[in-house]
Every structure is written in structure tokens, then in C-alpha cells.
Motif scaffolding. Structure first.
Motif, PDB file in Angstrom:
ATOM      1  N   ILE A  69       4.850  15.008 -80.023  1.00  0.00           N
ATOM      2  CA  ILE A  69       4.821  14.164 -80.917  1.00  0.00           C
ATOM      3  C   ILE A  69       5.379  14.686 -82.376  1.00  0.00           C
ATOM      4  O   ILE A  69       4.798  15.818 -82.576  1.00  0.00           O
ATOM      5  N   LEU A  70       6.143  14.235 -83.229  1.00  0.00           N
ATOM      6  CA  LEU A  70       6.542  14.892 -84.501  1.00  0.00           C
ATOM      7  C   LEU A  70       5.994  14.330 -85.394  1.00  0.00           C
ATOM      8  O   LEU A  70       5.783  12.941 -85.510  1.00  0.00           O
ATOM      9  N   GLY A  71       5.468  15.148 -86.421  1.00  0.00           N
ATOM     10  CA  GLY A  71       4.802  14.473 -87.694  1.00  0.00           C
ATOM     11  C   GLY A  71       4.909  15.367 -88.868  1.00  0.00           C
ATOM     12  O   GLY A  71       4.967  16.620 -88.608  1.00  0.00           O
ATOM     13  N   LYS A  72       4.186  14.807 -89.835  1.00  0.00           N
ATOM     14  CA  LYS A  72       3.995  15.518 -91.104  1.00  0.00           C
ATOM     15  C   LYS A  72       2.235  15.865 -91.088  1.00  0.00           C
ATOM     16  O   LYS A  72       1.696  14.751 -90.921  1.00  0.00           O
ATOM     17  N   VAL A  83      -2.075  14.110 -88.252  1.00  0.00           N
ATOM     18  CA  VAL A  83      -0.679  14.188 -88.444  1.00  0.00           C
ATOM     19  C   VAL A  83       0.079  12.707 -88.573  1.00  0.00           C
ATOM     20  O   VAL A  83      -0.615  11.802 -87.938  1.00  0.00           O
ATOM     21  N   GLU A  84       0.833  12.869 -89.801  1.00  0.00           N
ATOM     22  CA  GLU A  84       1.176  11.191 -89.985  1.00  0.00           C
ATOM     23  C   GLU A  84       2.524  11.221 -89.233  1.00  0.00           C
ATOM     24  O   GLU A  84       3.582  12.077 -89.370  1.00  0.00           O
ATOM     25  N   SER A  96      -5.069  23.276 -81.871  1.00  0.00           N
ATOM     26  CA  SER A  96      -4.507  23.991 -80.763  1.00  0.00           C
ATOM     27  C   SER A  96      -3.479  23.138 -80.179  1.00  0.00           C
ATOM     28  O   SER A  96      -2.580  23.799 -79.346  1.00  0.00           O
ATOM     29  N   ALA A  97      -3.417  22.027 -80.325  1.00  0.00           N
ATOM     30  CA  ALA A  97      -2.495  21.066 -79.737  1.00  0.00           C
ATOM     31  C   ALA A  97      -1.003  21.059 -80.523  1.00  0.00           C
ATOM     32  O   ALA A  97       0.253  20.668 -80.103  1.00  0.00           O
ATOM     33  N   ILE A  98      -1.014  22.031 -81.609  1.00  0.00           N
ATOM     34  CA  ILE A  98       0.174  22.013 -82.527  1.00  0.00           C
ATOM     35  C   ILE A  98       0.822  23.182 -81.862  1.00  0.00           C
ATOM     36  O   ILE A  98       0.366  24.322 -81.974  1.00  0.00           O
ATOM     37  N   THR A  99       2.264  23.076 -81.588  1.00  0.00           N
ATOM     38  CA  THR A  99       2.846  24.070 -80.986  1.00  0.00           C
ATOM     39  C   THR A  99       3.954  24.881 -81.536  1.00  0.00           C
ATOM     40  O   THR A  99       4.276  25.903 -81.707  1.00  0.00           O
ATOM     41  N   THR A 100       4.470  23.994 -82.323  1.00  0.00           N
ATOM     42  CA  THR A 100       5.789  24.436 -83.247  1.00  0.00           C
ATOM     43  C   THR A 100       5.517  23.944 -84.764  1.00  0.00           C
ATOM     44  O   THR A 100       5.212  22.877 -84.920  1.00  0.00           O
ATOM     45  N   LEU A 101       6.027  24.727 -85.612  1.00  0.00           N
ATOM     46  CA  LEU A 101       5.912  24.432 -87.002  1.00  0.00           C
ATOM     47  C   LEU A 101       7.310  24.338 -87.445  1.00  0.00           C
ATOM     48  O   LEU A 101       8.275  25.300 -87.172  1.00  0.00           O
ATOM     49  N   LEU A 102       7.868  23.071 -87.794  1.00  0.00           N
ATOM     50  CA  LEU A 102       9.243  22.810 -88.018  1.00  0.00           C
ATOM     51  C   LEU A 102       9.644  23.227 -89.468  1.00  0.00           C
ATOM     52  O   LEU A 102       8.963  23.163 -90.493  1.00  0.00           O
ATOM     53  N   PRO A 103      11.086  23.415 -89.776  1.00  0.00           N
ATOM     54  CA  PRO A 103      11.415  23.739 -91.142  1.00  0.00           C
ATOM     55  C   PRO A 103      11.274  22.546 -91.970  1.00  0.00           C
ATOM     56  O   PRO A 103      11.287  21.530 -91.591  1.00  0.00           O
ATOM     57  N   LYS A 104      11.002  22.852 -93.312  1.00  0.00           N
ATOM     58  CA  LYS A 104      10.811  21.669 -94.091  1.00  0.00           C
ATOM     59  C   LYS A 104      12.052  20.816 -94.233  1.00  0.00           C
ATOM     60  O   LYS A 104      13.215  21.500 -94.103  1.00  0.00           O
ATOM     61  N   GLY A 105      12.298  19.523 -94.197  1.00  0.00           N
ATOM     62  CA  GLY A 105      13.079  18.258 -94.123  1.00  0.00           C
ATOM     63  C   GLY A 105      13.691  18.160 -92.846  1.00  0.00           C
ATOM     64  O   GLY A 105      14.680  17.448 -92.856  1.00  0.00           O
ATOM     65  N   THR A 106      13.115  18.488 -91.628  1.00  0.00           N
ATOM     66  CA  THR A 106      13.542  18.264 -90.495  1.00  0.00           C
ATOM     67  C   THR A 106      13.294  16.818 -90.283  1.00  0.00           C
ATOM     68  O   THR A 106      14.333  16.298 -89.674  1.00  0.00           O
TER      69      THR A 106
END
Length: 110
Positions: A69-72, A83-84, A96-106
């Protein structure tokens, strides 16, 4: 006539057997050293990076959860992250369920 003479071993032969025993353990020791550098050390490094990423989570970061799931991030507590995923839709997941921090604006739609 058919029996050969028997001689006692000298002290030098005992040292050679000690060296022979040592050389049998060298491959085993090398195997543990290689396993440490190829498996254990990289895993510890990844765990340290994951912990640093979880500690650095802040409001507004764009993330991917373990479920894909992707979100802010809209709220961060000690154990949970809100997470929104869409405008007005928020879910609460464990940190602990957050696996990846995406670059801003993705994520443009959020």
C-alpha cells in the motif's frame, strides 16, 4: 624373514600429527568467516538501515507498506503510523510494516 622390523616413533612425528589436526579445522574456520561476511554482516547492516528509516519517519513522507500500500504519513506515534492512502482515507499500520521511504513527489494524487 616375513616380518619386518618395528621402530619407535620419534618426537618429531608427534608435532606433525598436531599440525595435521590443525589443518583439518582450517576449512571449517574459513567457512564460518565466509558465512559471516556473506550472510550475517549484510543482514545486520540492512536491519540497522531499516531501524534508522523507521526512526526518521515524519509527517508528509511518502511510504510503501509491507502489503504494497502506497500513501503519505499523516501521523507518527511510537508504535503506529497513520497513512493516508487517498484523500480522506487513512489507515493505521505498525511502524515495522513500513518497508520503503519514497522520494518526495512520487505520489501525485494524494
Amino acid at each position: 624373514m616375513f616380518i619386518s622390523n618395528a621402530y619407535a616413533q620419534t618426537a618429531g612425528a608427534a608435532d606433525a600429527s598436531l599440525m595435521g589436526n590443525l589443518t583439518t579445522f582450517v576449512p571449517l574456520i574459513l567457512m564460518f568467516v565466509v558465512m559471516y561476511f556473506l550472510m550475517i554482516r549484510p543482514q545486520q547492516k540492512r536491519a540497522k538501515e531499516q531501524k534508522a528509516m523507521m526512526d526518521a519517519l515524519a509527517r508528509g513522507d511518502e511510504v510503501v507498506t509491507a502489503g504494497g500500500i502506497l500513501g503519505k504519513v499523516s501521523k507518527v506515534t511510537d508504535i503506529y503510523v497513520t497513512v493516508e492512502v487517498s484523500t480522506g482515507t487513512e489507515i493505521v499500520v505498525q511502524k515495522s510494516a513500513i518497508t520503503t521511504l519514497l522520494p518526495k513527489g512520487t505520489l501525485k494524487g494524494l
